[in-house]
Design a protein around this motif. Structure first.
Motif, PDB file in Angstrom:
ATOM      1  N   ALA A 216      31.109   3.338 -28.385  1.00  0.00           N
ATOM      2  CA  ALA A 216      30.659   2.988 -29.731  1.00  0.00           C
ATOM      3  C   ALA A 216      29.229   2.479 -29.742  1.00  0.00           C
ATOM      4  O   ALA A 216      28.501   2.717 -30.715  1.00  0.00           O
ATOM      5  N   ALA A 217      28.810   1.780 -28.681  1.00  0.00           N
ATOM      6  CA  ALA A 217      27.485   1.139 -28.677  1.00  0.00           C
ATOM      7  C   ALA A 217      26.344   2.116 -28.952  1.00  0.00           C
ATOM      8  O   ALA A 217      25.504   1.856 -29.825  1.00  0.00           O
ATOM      9  N   PRO A 218      26.243   3.262 -28.247  1.00  0.00           N
ATOM     10  CA  PRO A 218      25.112   4.169 -28.530  1.00  0.00           C
ATOM     11  C   PRO A 218      25.225   4.902 -29.863  1.00  0.00           C
ATOM     12  O   PRO A 218      24.250   5.502 -30.310  1.00  0.00           O
ATOM     13  N   LEU A 219      26.386   4.857 -30.477  1.00  0.00           N
ATOM     14  CA  LEU A 219      26.522   5.442 -31.811  1.00  0.00           C
ATOM     15  C   LEU A 219      26.064   4.473 -32.894  1.00  0.00           C
ATOM     16  O   LEU A 219      25.893   4.865 -34.051  1.00  0.00           O
ATOM     17  N   ILE A 220      25.851   3.208 -32.519  1.00  0.00           N
ATOM     18  CA  ILE A 220      25.428   2.187 -33.473  1.00  0.00           C
ATOM     19  C   ILE A 220      23.957   1.821 -33.298  1.00  0.00           C
ATOM     20  O   ILE A 220      23.219   1.722 -34.277  1.00  0.00           O
ATOM     21  N   TRP A 221      23.537   1.645 -32.030  1.00  0.00           N
ATOM     22  CA  TRP A 221      22.182   1.182 -31.739  1.00  0.00           C
ATOM     23  C   TRP A 221      21.431   2.219 -30.899  1.00  0.00           C
ATOM     24  O   TRP A 221      22.054   3.108 -30.302  1.00  0.00           O
TER      25      TRP A 221
ATOM     26  N   ALA B 251      31.442  -2.725 -39.311  1.00  0.00           N
ATOM     27  CA  ALA B 251      31.612  -4.167 -39.138  1.00  0.00           C
ATOM     28  C   ALA B 251      30.412  -4.800 -38.451  1.00  0.00           C
ATOM     29  O   ALA B 251      29.930  -5.863 -38.863  1.00  0.00           O
ATOM     30  N   LEU B 252      29.878  -4.160 -37.420  1.00  0.00           N
ATOM     31  CA  LEU B 252      28.764  -4.746 -36.679  1.00  0.00           C
ATOM     32  C   LEU B 252      27.457  -4.649 -37.449  1.00  0.00           C
ATOM     33  O   LEU B 252      26.630  -5.568 -37.380  1.00  0.00           O
ATOM     34  N   VAL B 253      27.239  -3.565 -38.151  1.00  0.00           N
ATOM     35  CA  VAL B 253      26.012  -3.433 -38.934  1.00  0.00           C
ATOM     36  C   VAL B 253      25.967  -4.475 -40.042  1.00  0.00           C
ATOM     37  O   VAL B 253      24.908  -5.052 -40.337  1.00  0.00           O
ATOM     38  N   GLU B 254      27.110  -4.763 -40.640  1.00  0.00           N
ATOM     39  CA  GLU B 254      27.159  -5.763 -41.703  1.00  0.00           C
ATOM     40  C   GLU B 254      26.841  -7.163 -41.178  1.00  0.00           C
ATOM     41  O   GLU B 254      26.379  -8.020 -41.947  1.00  0.00           O
ATOM     42  N   LEU B 255      27.064  -7.411 -39.900  1.00  0.00           N
ATOM     43  CA  LEU B 255      26.779  -8.726 -39.326  1.00  0.00           C
ATOM     44  C   LEU B 255      25.301  -8.934 -39.038  1.00  0.00           C
ATOM     45  O   LEU B 255      24.878 -10.059 -38.768  1.00  0.00           O
ATOM     46  N   GLY B 256      24.513  -7.875 -39.044  1.00  0.00           N
ATOM     47  CA  GLY B 256      23.097  -8.008 -38.750  1.00  0.00           C
ATOM     48  C   GLY B 256      22.868  -8.384 -37.293  1.00  0.00           C
ATOM     49  O   GLY B 256      23.541  -7.867 -36.399  1.00  0.00           O
ATOM     50  N   PRO B 257      21.921  -9.318 -37.025  1.00  0.00           N
ATOM     51  CA  PRO B 257      21.654  -9.724 -35.631  1.00  0.00           C
ATOM     52  C   PRO B 257      22.871 -10.319 -34.930  1.00  0.00           C
ATOM     53  O   PRO B 257      22.975 -10.253 -33.708  1.00  0.00           O
ATOM     54  N   TRP B 258      23.765 -10.913 -35.700  1.00  0.00           N
ATOM     55  CA  TRP B 258      24.977 -11.467 -35.087  1.00  0.00           C
ATOM     56  C   TRP B 258      25.920 -10.384 -34.581  1.00  0.00           C
ATOM     57  O   TRP B 258      26.885 -10.673 -33.886  1.00  0.00           O
ATOM     58  N   GLY B 259      25.630  -9.148 -34.938  1.00  0.00           N
ATOM     59  CA  GLY B 259      26.448  -8.055 -34.419  1.00  0.00           C
ATOM     60  C   GLY B 259      26.364  -7.939 -32.912  1.00  0.00           C
ATOM     61  O   GLY B 259      27.347  -7.572 -32.253  1.00  0.00           O
ATOM     62  N   TYR B 260      25.177  -8.251 -32.341  1.00  0.00           N
ATOM     63  CA  TYR B 260      25.038  -8.232 -30.886  1.00  0.00           C
ATOM     64  C   TYR B 260      26.000  -9.236 -30.249  1.00  0.00           C
ATOM     65  O   TYR B 260      26.723  -8.931 -29.288  1.00  0.00           O
ATOM     66  N   VAL B 261      25.993 -10.450 -30.811  1.00  0.00           N
ATOM     67  CA  VAL B 261      26.848 -11.513 -30.269  1.00  0.00           C
ATOM     68  C   VAL B 261      28.322 -11.152 -30.441  1.00  0.00           C
ATOM     69  O   VAL B 261      29.139 -11.335 -29.532  1.00  0.00           O
ATOM     70  N   ALA B 262      28.662 -10.632 -31.596  1.00  0.00           N
ATOM     71  CA  ALA B 262      30.057 -10.269 -31.856  1.00  0.00           C
ATOM     72  C   ALA B 262      30.522  -9.169 -30.917  1.00  0.00           C
ATOM     73  O   ALA B 262      31.658  -9.192 -30.426  1.00  0.00           O
TER      74      ALA B 262
END
Length: 256
Positions: free
Chosen positions: A106-111, A74-85
């Motif tokens: 979850a955060a270190p598994l994504i970024w 879900a967050l990767v699909e949002l692109g830069p807005w994933g940070y805000v979300a």
């Protein structure tokens, strides 16, 4: 000729005033005006939180962040807005029951870990401020009755060493919603809570962001013997803590 005047035409006597005049010109006492303003702020805050929760539920945020496997997609699909979300969902959901560990794991598994640490810190601080402010300004009386006794034991320490107590409690307990509430109903100033919480979060969040993926990969590939050993160690620690607590209660009863 001498003119007669009706009572309504007569000028008010010096130092006198009618009841109607007093009622129309007397100002509202400051304490009453302040109470009305505070009530309005509380109602507005409750309405805003309720609206935010409804929108989040309609958008499927609860379902997404309730399942760690779906968060990354879900967050990767949002692109830069994933940070805000990520930060917004963390701040809106964690104070009201969604475990914060879901977000910080979850955060270190994504970024990459520096980004994960920054986002985890921003979300954790935002959630802490939301929980603190809700308890202090919106539902103080209602939440005060629900603070666990284990936190109440630190009331005296907060009065004497507020910043240090906030720092230690955040370092040890991290961000449970009831700890937000405890600080909110206490007398600790807002900025003391803010900076003490910020300092207390640094080490655990940094360790989670940096070592989290490594630990996850290790546990995923660990043999069954490792899992058995970890389970036995967990049970042993829980048993020791239970016996220590029971012994402490027995000592307290015998001293009475």
């Amino acid at each position: 000729m001498r003119q007669s005047h009706s009572p309504a035409d007569r000028a008010p006597e010096p130092g006198g005033a009618s009841a109607e005049g007093l009622a129309s010109t007397s100002p509202v006492p400051p304490d009453v005006a302040g109470a009305r303003a505070l009530r309005g702020v509380r109602l507005g805050a409750v309405a805003a939180v309720a609206a935010l929760l409804v929108v989040a539920q309609r958008a499927g945020v609860f379902e997404t962040f309730g399942e760690p496997a779906r968060i990354k997609q879900a967050l990767v699909e949002l692109g830069p807005w994933g940070y805000v979300a990520f930060v917004a969902a963390y701040a809106a959901l964690q104070p009201f029951g969604v475990p914060g560990t879901v977000f910080i794991v979850a955060a270190p598994l994504i970024w990459p870990w520096p980004t994960a640490f920054a986002l985890s810190m921003a979300g954790t601080m935002a959630a802490s401020v939301v929980g603190f402010s809700f308890a202090r300004f919106v539902a103080r009386d209602w939440v005060a009755r629900r603070v666990p006794a284990r936190f109440r034991a630190y009331d005296e320490a907060l009065e004497k060493r507020a910043w240090l107590t906030v720092f230690v409690l955040r370092l040890v307990f991290w961000m449970p919603p009831m700890l937000h509430v405890f600080f909110g109903v206490s007398r600790v100033p807002f900025w003391t809570h803010f900076w003490g919480s910020l300092a207390g979060y640094v080490l655990p969040l940094l360790a989670t962001a940096y070592f989290g993926p490594k630990v996850f990969d290790f546990l995923r590939g660990a043999p069954p013997a490792v899992w058995v050993g970890m389970g036995a160690m967990t049970v042993a620690i829980a048993l020791v803590l239970f016996l220590a607590q029971r012994s402490k209660r027995g000592a307290g009863r015998s001293a009475m």
